[in-house]
Design a protein around this motif. Structure first.
Motif, PDB file in Angstrom:
ATOM      1  N   ARG A   6      14.201 -33.127  57.347  1.00 46.26           N
ATOM      2  CA  ARG A   6      13.062 -33.399  56.462  1.00 46.26           C
ATOM      3  C   ARG A   6      11.857 -32.617  56.971  1.00 46.26           C
ATOM      4  O   ARG A   6      11.407 -32.832  58.090  1.00 46.26           O
ATOM      5  N   THR A   7      11.339 -31.737  56.127  1.00 44.39           N
ATOM      6  CA  THR A   7      10.248 -30.854  56.528  1.00 44.39           C
ATOM      7  C   THR A   7       9.192 -30.805  55.442  1.00 44.39           C
ATOM      8  O   THR A   7       9.508 -30.543  54.276  1.00 44.39           O
ATOM      9  N   ILE A   8       7.943 -31.063  55.798  1.00 37.33           N
ATOM     10  CA  ILE A   8       6.845 -30.868  54.861  1.00 37.33           C
ATOM     11  C   ILE A   8       6.462 -29.397  54.869  1.00 37.33           C
ATOM     12  O   ILE A   8       6.218 -28.813  55.925  1.00 37.33           O
ATOM     13  N   LEU A   9       6.439 -28.788  53.686  1.00 36.03           N
ATOM     14  CA  LEU A   9       6.016 -27.405  53.515  1.00 36.03           C
ATOM     15  C   LEU A   9       4.627 -27.413  52.892  1.00 36.03           C
ATOM     16  O   LEU A   9       4.440 -27.984  51.811  1.00 36.03           O
ATOM     17  N   ARG A  10       3.676 -26.798  53.576  1.00 37.72           N
ATOM     18  CA  ARG A  10       2.275 -26.830  53.112  1.00 37.72           C
ATOM     19  C   ARG A  10       1.714 -25.415  53.011  1.00 37.72           C
ATOM     20  O   ARG A  10       1.957 -24.588  53.880  1.00 37.72           O
TER      21      ARG A  10
END
Length: 213
Positions: A199-203
């Motif tokens: 699970r990775t937040i891409l910003r």
């Protein structure tokens, strides 16, 4: 940052640590303070990247323990994060040439952590001899402001399609343009979670495109 009772988990108290898969969301990211180390090259093979990770976590935990014992303020160590950039953005979305990536590996620390406490934590890590890139570590603030982010579930190598959709469709269609560096927040421990479940937040920091009129 307002301190709730007990141990703070910034993933739950800060809106900028929230994201959903399949949804691009515009958020306002407040200025935050980080432990940071810079480098260049493929994170899968770079000794510099491995050394950065091996330095960030010992210092992050030393800072946490110093905060808890010296200030009475406890918190959950936030996840590993990284800024990524290159002269040609296609190395992220199509070519995926990781050897051409530059990066800043980092871990957020609360705003009440001052230079004195930070230096004491660095000294603690130095005595233990487990942080190979201490001389390159710094404590610095990052102000990203307006950004668009989403949650990616799966292998890091499968991010390209999501990033292409973000860069080439959503951001222009929303009247925005990219400003700062691509930012990833690693909610999963890649050593313990299989790639398909990461699970990775891409910003991506953005700004509003000025109207011609």
């Amino acid at each position: 940052m307002r301190q709730p009772a007990g141990k703070i988990d910034f993933k739950k108290t800060l809106d900028c640590y929230r994201a959903r898969q399949g949804q691009f969301r515009i958020v306002e990211v407040p200025p935050l303070q980080y432990l940071m180390i810079d480098g260049h090259g493929d994170p899968n093979t770079s000794a510099a990247y491995a050394g950065a990770i091996a330095t960030l976590f010992p210092v992050a935990y030393a800072v946490k323990f110093a905060s808890r014992t010296g200030l009475g303020r406890d918190y959950v160590v936030p996840p590993l994060e990284a800024l990524w950039w290159a002269d040609d953005l296609s190395v992220f979305t199509s070519a995926r040439d990781k050897s051409r990536w530059s990066w800043t590996a980092m871990i957020m620390v609360p705003d009440w952590i001052d230079a004195e406490l930070y230096e004491a934590a660095v000294a603690t890590a130095a005595r233990k001899g487990s942080a190979p890139r201490l001389t390159e570590l710094r404590l610095a603030s990052l102000g990203e402001g307006t950004a668009v982010q989403t949650l990616h579930i799966g292998s890091y190598d499968d991010e390209a399609e999501v990033l292409a959709d973000l860069h080439d469709r959503f951001i222009p269609s929303a009247g925005l343009r990219m400003t700062g560096r691509h930012h990833e927040i690693y909610l999963s421990d890649a050593r313990r979670v299989e790639p398909s479940k990461l699970r990775t937040i891409l910003r991506q920091p953005v700004t509003v495109v000025a109207s011609a009129g």
